[in-house]
Design an enzyme around this catalytic site. Sequence first.
Site, PDB file in Angstrom:
ATOM      1  N   LEU A 147       0.606  -1.271  -0.084  1.00 31.96           N
ATOM      2  CA  LEU A 147      -0.026   0.082   0.113  1.00 31.96           C
ATOM      3  C   LEU A 147       0.891   1.005   0.177  1.00 31.96           C
ATOM      4  O   LEU A 147       1.551   1.207   0.817  1.00 31.96           O
ATOM      5  CB  LEU A 147      -0.366   0.514   1.252  1.00 31.96           C
ATOM      6  CG  LEU A 147      -1.910  -1.220   1.150  1.00 31.96           C
ATOM      7  CD1 LEU A 147      -2.516  -0.990   3.267  1.00 31.96           C
ATOM      8  CD2 LEU A 147      -2.807  -1.170   0.207  1.00 31.96           C
TER       9      LEU A 147
ATOM     10  N   ARG B  24      -0.451  14.161   7.373  1.00 33.12           N
ATOM     11  CA  ARG B  24       0.493  14.360   8.712  1.00 33.12           C
ATOM     12  C   ARG B  24       2.101  14.263   8.630  1.00 33.12           C
ATOM     13  O   ARG B  24       2.350  15.172   9.008  1.00 33.12           O
ATOM     14  CB  ARG B  24       0.509  13.142   9.782  1.00 33.12           C
ATOM     15  CG  ARG B  24      -1.315  13.049  10.098  1.00 33.12           C
ATOM     16  CD  ARG B  24      -1.357  12.260  11.047  1.00 33.12           C
ATOM     17  NE  ARG B  24      -1.382  10.305  10.411  1.00 33.12           N
ATOM     18  CZ  ARG B  24      -1.627   9.360  10.252  1.00 33.12           C
ATOM     19  NH1 ARG B  24      -1.668   9.302  12.009  1.00 33.12           N
ATOM     20  NH2 ARG B  24      -1.703   8.398   9.642  1.00 33.12           N
TER      21      ARG B  24
ATOM     22  N   LYS C 228       3.995  10.344   0.360  1.00 35.72           N
ATOM     23  CA  LYS C 228       4.746   9.985   2.112  1.00 35.72           C
ATOM     24  C   LYS C 228       6.030   9.164   1.251  1.00 35.72           C
ATOM     25  O   LYS C 228       6.863   9.432   1.955  1.00 35.72           O
ATOM     26  CB  LYS C 228       3.968   9.403   2.897  1.00 35.72           C
ATOM     27  CG  LYS C 228       4.669   8.697   4.707  1.00 35.72           C
ATOM     28  CD  LYS C 228       3.595   8.724   4.730  1.00 35.72           C
ATOM     29  CE  LYS C 228       2.394   7.427   5.076  1.00 35.72           C
ATOM     30  NZ  LYS C 228       1.692   7.568   6.341  1.00 35.72           N
TER      31      LYS C 228
ATOM     32  N   GLU D  96     -10.507   0.912  14.799  1.00 39.48           N
ATOM     33  CA  GLU D  96      -9.273   1.835  14.486  1.00 39.48           C
ATOM     34  C   GLU D  96      -9.002   2.868  15.746  1.00 39.48           C
ATOM     35  O   GLU D  96      -9.920   3.496  16.053  1.00 39.48           O
ATOM     36  CB  GLU D  96      -9.472   2.766  13.398  1.00 39.48           C
ATOM     37  CG  GLU D  96      -9.102   2.206  12.029  1.00 39.48           C
ATOM     38  CD  GLU D  96      -7.620   1.190  12.093  1.00 39.48           C
ATOM     39  OE1 GLU D  96      -7.422   1.747  11.887  1.00 39.48           O
ATOM     40  OE2 GLU D  96      -8.049   0.461  12.290  1.00 39.48           O
TER      41      GLU D  96
ATOM     42  N   ASN E  74       4.255   8.213   9.559  1.00 30.78           N
ATOM     43  CA  ASN E  74       3.460   9.356   9.655  1.00 30.78           C
ATOM     44  C   ASN E  74       3.354  10.540   9.688  1.00 30.78           C
ATOM     45  O   ASN E  74       3.063  11.456   9.165  1.00 30.78           O
ATOM     46  CB  ASN E  74       1.908   9.319  10.919  1.00 30.78           C
ATOM     47  CG  ASN E  74       2.060   7.467  10.582  1.00 30.78           C
ATOM     48  OD1 ASN E  74       1.416   6.750   9.166  1.00 30.78           O
ATOM     49  ND2 ASN E  74       1.639   6.381  11.464  1.00 30.78           N
TER      50      ASN E  74
ATOM     51  N   ARG F 106      33.705  17.115  -8.047  1.00 32.89           N
ATOM     52  CA  ARG F 106      32.435  16.666  -8.467  1.00 32.89           C
ATOM     53  C   ARG F 106      32.360  15.214  -9.620  1.00 32.89           C
ATOM     54  O   ARG F 106      33.036  15.060 -10.033  1.00 32.89           O
ATOM     55  CB  ARG F 106      32.252  17.924  -9.035  1.00 32.89           C
ATOM     56  CG  ARG F 106      32.493  18.773  -7.946  1.00 32.89           C
ATOM     57  CD  ARG F 106      32.280  20.372  -8.596  1.00 32.89           C
ATOM     58  NE  ARG F 106      31.317  20.791  -9.489  1.00 32.89           N
ATOM     59  CZ  ARG F 106      32.154  21.671 -11.088  1.00 32.89           C
ATOM     60  NH1 ARG F 106      32.904  22.182 -11.419  1.00 32.89           N
ATOM     61  NH2 ARG F 106      30.432  22.111 -11.744  1.00 32.89           N
TER      62      ARG F 106
ATOM     63  N   LYS G  73      36.445  18.174 -11.975  1.00 36.48           N
ATOM     64  CA  LYS G  73      35.100  17.363 -12.379  1.00 36.48           C
ATOM     65  C   LYS G  73      35.582  16.902 -13.859  1.00 36.48           C
ATOM     66  O   LYS G  73      36.212  17.647 -14.406  1.00 36.48           O
ATOM     67  CB  LYS G  73      34.193  19.024 -12.439  1.00 36.48           C
ATOM     68  CG  LYS G  73      33.451  19.380 -13.038  1.00 36.48           C
ATOM     69  CD  LYS G  73      32.325  19.174 -13.328  1.00 36.48           C
ATOM     70  CE  LYS G  73      32.979  19.468 -15.108  1.00 36.48           C
ATOM     71  NZ  LYS G  73      32.653  20.099 -16.170  1.00 36.48           N
TER      72      LYS G  73
ATOM     73  N   ASN H  32      38.342  26.048 -18.837  1.00 35.79           N
ATOM     74  CA  ASN H  32      37.386  24.996 -19.651  1.00 35.79           C
ATOM     75  C   ASN H  32      36.285  25.417 -20.260  1.00 35.79           C
ATOM     76  O   ASN H  32      35.311  25.377 -20.504  1.00 35.79           O
ATOM     77  CB  ASN H  32      37.482  23.650 -18.725  1.00 35.79           C
ATOM     78  CG  ASN H  32      36.378  24.384 -17.464  1.00 35.79           C
ATOM     79  OD1 ASN H  32      36.214  25.407 -16.937  1.00 35.79           O
ATOM     80  ND2 ASN H  32      34.890  22.942 -17.208  1.00 35.79           N
TER      81      ASN H  32
HETATM   82  C1  UD1 Z   1      -3.640   1.369   9.246  1.00 39.95           C
HETATM   83  C2  UD1 Z   1      -4.206   0.431   9.830  1.00 39.95           C
HETATM   84  C3  UD1 Z   1      -3.891   0.491  11.195  1.00 39.95           C
HETATM   85  C4  UD1 Z   1      -2.512  -0.406  11.609  1.00 39.95           C
HETATM   86  C5  UD1 Z   1      -1.851   0.741  10.840  1.00 39.95           C
HETATM   87  C6  UD1 Z   1      -0.207   0.389  11.274  1.00 39.95           C
HETATM   88  C7  UD1 Z   1      -6.009   0.804   8.769  1.00 39.95           C
HETATM   89  C8  UD1 Z   1      -7.144   1.795   8.591  1.00 39.95           C
HETATM   90  N1  UD1 Z   1      -5.853   0.819   9.506  1.00 39.95           N
HETATM   91  O1  UD1 Z   1      -3.116   3.134  10.216  1.00 39.95           O
HETATM   92  O2  UD1 Z   1      -4.617  -0.634  11.803  1.00 39.95           O
HETATM   93  O3  UD1 Z   1      -2.617  -0.383  13.365  1.00 39.95           O
HETATM   94  O4  UD1 Z   1      -2.271   1.288   9.510  1.00 39.95           O
HETATM   95  O5  UD1 Z   1       1.058   1.080  10.510  1.00 39.95           O
HETATM   96  O6  UD1 Z   1      -5.613   0.582   7.471  1.00 39.95           O
HETATM   97  N2  UD1 Z   1      -3.178   4.410   1.857  1.00 39.95           N
HETATM   98  C9  UD1 Z   1      -3.419   3.835   0.213  1.00 39.95           C
HETATM   99  N3  UD1 Z   1      -5.013   4.852   0.189  1.00 39.95           N
HETATM  100  C10 UD1 Z   1      -5.446   4.884   0.759  1.00 39.95           C
HETATM  101  C11 UD1 Z   1      -4.864   4.874   2.400  1.00 39.95           C
HETATM  102  C12 UD1 Z   1      -3.619   4.456   2.656  1.00 39.95           C
HETATM  103  O7  UD1 Z   1      -2.539   3.358  -0.483  1.00 39.95           O
HETATM  104  O8  UD1 Z   1      -7.128   5.207   0.499  1.00 39.95           O
HETATM  105  C13 UD1 Z   1      -1.607   3.496   2.474  1.00 39.95           C
HETATM  106  C14 UD1 Z   1      -1.235   4.432   2.556  1.00 39.95           C
HETATM  107  O9  UD1 Z   1       0.023   5.306   1.949  1.00 39.95           O
HETATM  108  C15 UD1 Z   1       0.000   3.695   4.019  1.00 39.95           C
HETATM  109  C16 UD1 Z   1      -1.129   2.322   4.291  1.00 39.95           C
HETATM  110  O10 UD1 Z   1      -1.865   2.521   2.971  1.00 39.95           O
HETATM  111  O11 UD1 Z   1       1.218   3.063   2.826  1.00 39.95           O
HETATM  112  C17 UD1 Z   1      -1.367   2.838   5.249  1.00 39.95           C
HETATM  113  O12 UD1 Z   1      -1.810   3.661   5.399  1.00 39.95           O
HETATM  114  P1  UD1 Z   1      -2.388   4.967   7.145  1.00 39.95           P
HETATM  115  O13 UD1 Z   1      -3.405   6.144   6.079  1.00 39.95           O
HETATM  116  O14 UD1 Z   1      -1.042   4.750   6.593  1.00 39.95           O
HETATM  117  O15 UD1 Z   1      -2.802   3.843   7.831  1.00 39.95           O
HETATM  118  P2  UD1 Z   1      -2.668   3.904   9.913  1.00 39.95           P
HETATM  119  O16 UD1 Z   1      -3.642   5.632  10.225  1.00 39.95           O
HETATM  120  O17 UD1 Z   1      -0.978   4.003   9.892  1.00 39.95           O
HETATM  121 CA    CA Z   2       0.949   4.375   8.655  1.00 40.55          CA
END
Ligand code: UD1
Ligand code: CA
Length: 464
Positions: free
Chosen positions: A9, A16, A23, A156, A229, A335, A353, A388
């Site tokens: 993901l 944040r 990110k 959550e 985050n 360089r 360089k 140069n």
């Molecule tokens: C998530 C989990 C949480 C867990 C934590 C562990 C969810 C809802 N919560 O929270 O239970 O404890 O990870 O690290 O899953 N992302 C997408 N598409 C989206 C949203 C997020 O690709 O629509 C990706 C983000 O880029 C990231 C990952 O999913 O790499 C996790 O998303 P993030 O928003 O960081 O979730 P957490 O709040 O950390």
């Molecule tokens: Ca996360």
Amino acid sequence: MNEVGIIILAAGQGKRMKSSLPKVMHPLCGKPLFFHVLTTARRLKPGKVAIIIGHGAEAVKQAYPNGDVTWVVQEQQLGTGHAVLCAKNSFGEFAGDILILSGDVPLISEPTLNAIIDLHWKQKSSLTFLTASQKGPSGYGRVLRHSDGEIAAIVEERDATDAQRQIEEVNAGVYVVSAALLFSALEKVKNHNNQGEYYLPDIVAIALKQGERVATMKVDDACEMMGINTREELAQMEKTLQERINRKWMDDGVTLKDPSTTYIDDDVVIGNDTVIGPNTHLRGNTVIGKRCQIDGTAYLTDTQIGDEVHVKFSVVMTSSRVAAGAIVGPFAHLRPGSSLGANVHIGNFVETKEATLGENTKANHLAYLGDVTIGRDTNIGAGTIVCNYDGFHKYRTKIGDRVQVGSDSTLVAPISLGDDVYVATATTLRHDIPAGSLAFNERQERVRAGWTEQKREKMKGTQK
Ligand code: UD1
Ligand code: CA
């Protein structure tokens, strides 16, 4: 592990982080965050790796041009559950298990992933997820269990009651799920929660409701599941990973005089018996040979250094090569495109360089050597400048073997000096010099006896 597919993901913006950069592109020890996860994932030799991208998708794709992953675009970031569902088509008829990882959890290790997959198979579960115990956890989903210890769901933090927030078992965000269960359960996930998002962890309750076997595995080292985050978490992670990398090199026989100020990127390689002083930064794909000495305050990026090289205090090197036995610094700047032969000496305030210097050649003081090829056993005097650039184009200079360039000389490129040329001090050269010649500018040296006293007499009282 052909029966395992992997989904990473990486589509979230990372609100944040307050950044225009996605990110997962923020660097951690010299590599974008998601590279760390991807590198570990690829070591499992999975049948397929799909990366979910969305925010800054193009930038993320370009960062990894190898064709061995499937990119899945999640147009709108509607939550982690929605993100995984976007990969459904790319898994087609895939009947095995899918390992889901987060691009923002970089330290997850290969042994942990192998262990969770093994456990999943041994217990014949449909879903297994990784948990961790944390004192006063913050930001993570909490694992809800029935009074008999059986899993109930993941909630959550934002949706949790005060009592649920006290739970110290958290969801690490790593799941192994059979493909069939995963995509059918995701179809059932609703977004009725605090963030209005489709949560991936909701598949746990859905699977249980369907009577599927759900298991958990606790991670031994809680560092592994730390997610990034915020910038503060990124800085902490950088420190944690740096300490690991430094420990690894010390274990491998490298002396770090001050590990707390030694910054070594993840892909750097260092030979044993090399000694590294404080405030040394080894970045990118830098390779350092054996028995080298790096005194300190050095920034070496994508640079290859042979054995027994001495890098003195305060040196910057970028995309350069230094052969065995060379000495560079103090206060030197290599360089991009600089290539030093064996036993070359580059001294204080020398800048190179696109410069190739042959074996044993020396430029010990105050010189600019740009766009130049220099042979072996040549000596470049103090204050030598290779001109140069004429304001429009860059030109190359060639200097042969065993050449002596006198101090304060300027060589106006394009120009070629043959082997064994002697250039007298303070000479400006504009034309090629044949091998074995002496080159000098006609100049008359004049002396006016008593001039200083006369001058001072004349200027008396005029000084402000
Ligand atoms: C998530 C989990 C949480 C867990 C934590 C562990 C969810 C809802 N919560 O929270 O239970 O404890 O990870 O690290 O899953 N992302 C997408 N598409 C989206 C949203 C997020 O690709 O629509 C990706 C983000 O880029 C990231 C990952 O999913 O790499 C996790 O998303 P993030 O928003 O960081 O979730 P957490 O709040 O950390
Ligand atoms: Ca996360």
